[in-house]
Scaffold this motif. Sequence first.
Motif, PDB file in Angstrom:
ATOM      1  N   THR A 291      -6.146   3.542   2.080  1.00 24.47           N
ATOM      2  CA  THR A 291      -5.109   2.567   1.743  1.00 24.47           C
ATOM      3  C   THR A 291      -5.232   1.325   2.608  1.00 24.47           C
ATOM      4  OG1 THR A 291      -3.635   4.367   1.098  1.00 24.47           O
ATOM      5  CG2 THR A 291      -2.626   2.230   1.493  1.00 24.47           C
ATOM      6  N   LEU A 292      -5.522   1.496   3.892  1.00 20.20           N
ATOM      7  CA  LEU A 292      -5.680   0.347   4.785  1.00 20.20           C
ATOM      8  C   LEU A 292      -6.857  -0.526   4.388  1.00 20.20           C
ATOM      9  CD1 LEU A 292      -4.979   1.939   8.289  1.00 20.20           C
ATOM     10  CD2 LEU A 292      -3.533   0.333   7.036  1.00 20.20           C
TER      11      LEU A 292
ATOM     12  N   GLN B 234      -5.696  13.784   5.206  1.00 19.01           N
ATOM     13  CA  GLN B 234      -4.578  12.876   5.453  1.00 19.01           C
ATOM     14  C   GLN B 234      -5.064  11.600   6.132  1.00 19.01           C
ATOM     15  OE1 GLN B 234      -1.873  11.554   4.548  1.00 19.01           O
ATOM     16  NE2 GLN B 234      -0.447  13.155   5.106  1.00 19.01           N
ATOM     17  N   MET B 235      -5.941  11.738   7.107  1.00 18.62           N
ATOM     18  CA  MET B 235      -6.526  10.570   7.763  1.00 18.62           C
ATOM     19  C   MET B 235      -7.243   9.699   6.742  1.00 18.62           C
ATOM     20  SD  MET B 235      -8.432  12.208  11.044  1.00 18.62           S
ATOM     21  CE  MET B 235      -7.679  13.468  12.060  1.00 18.62           C
ATOM     22  N   LEU B 236      -8.031  10.335   5.888  1.00 11.56           N
ATOM     23  CA  LEU B 236      -8.818   9.607   4.898  1.00 11.56           C
ATOM     24  C   LEU B 236      -7.922   8.854   3.922  1.00 11.56           C
ATOM     25  CD1 LEU B 236     -11.477   8.843   3.554  1.00 11.56           C
ATOM     26  CD2 LEU B 236     -11.452  11.062   2.378  1.00 11.56           C
ATOM     27  N   THR B 237      -6.849   9.485   3.476  1.00 11.59           N
ATOM     28  CA  THR B 237      -5.944   8.836   2.538  1.00 11.59           C
ATOM     29  C   THR B 237      -5.305   7.597   3.159  1.00 11.59           C
ATOM     30  OG1 THR B 237      -5.439  10.997   1.581  1.00 11.59           O
ATOM     31  CG2 THR B 237      -3.984   9.204   0.995  1.00 11.59           C
ATOM     32  N   MET B 238      -4.870   7.712   4.412  1.00 11.97           N
ATOM     33  CA  MET B 238      -4.284   6.568   5.102  1.00 11.97           C
ATOM     34  C   MET B 238      -5.309   5.453   5.293  1.00 11.97           C
ATOM     35  SD  MET B 238      -1.932   8.527   7.959  1.00 11.97           S
ATOM     36  CE  MET B 238      -1.400   6.994   8.701  1.00 11.97           C
ATOM     37  N   CYS B 239      -6.498   5.844   5.708  1.00  9.06           N
ATOM     38  CA  CYS B 239      -7.534   4.838   5.961  1.00  9.06           C
ATOM     39  C   CYS B 239      -7.980   4.154   4.669  1.00  9.06           C
ATOM     40  CB  CYS B 239      -8.731   5.495   6.650  1.00  9.06           C
ATOM     41  SG  CYS B 239      -8.400   5.984   8.358  1.00  9.06           S
TER      42      CYS B 239
ATOM     43  N   GLY C 130       0.837  -1.187   0.000  1.00  4.51           N
ATOM     44  CA  GLY C 130       0.000   0.000   0.000  1.00  4.51           C
ATOM     45  C   GLY C 130       0.873   1.238   0.000  1.00  4.51           C
ATOM     46  N   TYR C 131       0.350   2.342  -0.541  1.00  8.07           N
ATOM     47  CA  TYR C 131       1.134   3.573  -0.671  1.00  8.07           C
ATOM     48  C   TYR C 131       0.257   4.768  -0.322  1.00  8.07           C
ATOM     49  CZ  TYR C 131       3.549   7.422  -3.129  1.00  8.07           C
ATOM     50  OH  TYR C 131       4.143   8.606  -3.454  1.00  8.07           O
ATOM     51  N   VAL C 132       0.728   5.575   0.613  1.00  8.49           N
ATOM     52  CA  VAL C 132       0.041   6.805   0.997  1.00  8.49           C
ATOM     53  C   VAL C 132       0.931   7.975   0.587  1.00  8.49           C
ATOM     54  CG1 VAL C 132      -0.968   8.148   2.880  1.00  8.49           C
ATOM     55  CG2 VAL C 132      -1.013   5.641   2.970  1.00  8.49           C
ATOM     56  N   PRO C 133       0.598   8.683  -0.495  1.00  2.59           N
ATOM     57  CA  PRO C 133       1.435   9.798  -0.957  1.00  2.59           C
ATOM     58  C   PRO C 133       1.310  11.004  -0.047  1.00  2.59           C
ATOM     59  CG  PRO C 133      -0.546   9.675  -2.268  1.00  2.59           C
ATOM     60  CD  PRO C 133      -0.583   8.485  -1.344  1.00  2.59           C
TER      61      PRO C 133
ATOM     62  N   GLY D 191     -11.005   1.987  -1.667  1.00  2.00           N
ATOM     63  CA  GLY D 191      -9.753   1.374  -1.269  1.00  2.00           C
ATOM     64  C   GLY D 191      -9.789  -0.146  -1.234  1.00  2.00           C
ATOM     65  N   ILE D 192     -10.964  -0.744  -1.223  1.00  2.17           N
ATOM     66  CA  ILE D 192     -11.092  -2.205  -1.123  1.00  2.17           C
ATOM     67  C   ILE D 192     -10.717  -2.839  -2.454  1.00  2.17           C
ATOM     68  CG2 ILE D 192     -12.664  -4.121  -0.655  1.00  2.17           C
ATOM     69  CD1 ILE D 192     -14.349  -2.182   1.024  1.00  2.17           C
ATOM     70  N   LYS D 193      -9.784  -3.781  -2.410  1.00  2.00           N
ATOM     71  CA  LYS D 193      -9.316  -4.432  -3.641  1.00  2.00           C
ATOM     72  C   LYS D 193     -10.225  -5.575  -4.069  1.00  2.00           C
ATOM     73  CE  LYS D 193      -4.495  -3.365  -2.587  1.00  2.00           C
ATOM     74  NZ  LYS D 193      -3.248  -3.908  -2.020  1.00  2.00           N
ATOM     75  N   ASP D 194     -10.778  -6.298  -3.094  1.00  2.00           N
ATOM     76  CA  ASP D 194     -11.618  -7.452  -3.410  1.00  2.00           C
ATOM     77  C   ASP D 194     -12.759  -7.517  -2.411  1.00  2.00           C
ATOM     78  OD1 ASP D 194     -12.777  -9.890  -3.984  1.00  2.00           O
ATOM     79  OD2 ASP D 194     -10.887 -10.973  -4.189  1.00  2.00           O
TER      80      ASP D 194
END
Length: 231
Positions: A145-146, A138-143, A78-81, A99-102
């Motif tokens: 990705t998670l 910033q919180m949203l971008t990290m979350c 995962g990558y958080v720019p 953000g969900i892949k599957d």
Amino acid sequence: MLEVKDLHAYYGKSHILQGVTFNVKEGEIVSLLGRNGVGRSTTIKSIMGEVAPQGSILYRGRQIAGLKAHEIARCGLGYVPENRDVFPGMTVRQNLLLGIKDMKVEGRWKMDDMFDMFPNLRNRADVDAGVLSGGEQQMLTMCRTLMGDPDLIMIDEPTEGLAPKIVEQVGDLLSEIARRGVSILLVEQKLAIALKISHRLYVMGHGHMVYEGTPDELKANEQIRKEWLEV
């Protein structure tokens, strides 16, 4: 888990990375430190396929150098720019779902986990992401990705420009990510945060690594801090 050896990268004719070598082990928080312009962000972008890499990048024994970014993400990275790439016209909830892949696979992280860690996001779940504050984005971008359930997450300057209270929340989230078995490669300008949460640290200078050690070892090494970190 991640082994980078003799990594080189260029922007045009500028030789940015000049033989970068380091590793991240299972469950570790590893920080890349250094002054602006030494190549920390370029290192992460090269691993993620956003900058063409030359050298070896092994992830769980698989060579990923040269793969496309979406292929690398599918491998479990995962990558958080640092530029907080939210989708401004979509709600917080919609951003997280993206953000969900599957959808068929249940990951370590649920939307409620994100909301529990960051109540501000729960309160603004149905608000467009474009109207959030910088800290909330910033919180949203990290979350987001998670939500893709990575095994290793690379985060670029997560506390840049944030209020002290939000910086503390981000630090708590990073510790919680590691507690759940996710490895972290962190680019961080704030030395205090990196020293507090990291297992190991690398210091970059002029496109390559100039130091590796534990937080306690770096605290004790005044020469390295003065030469490569302090202003």
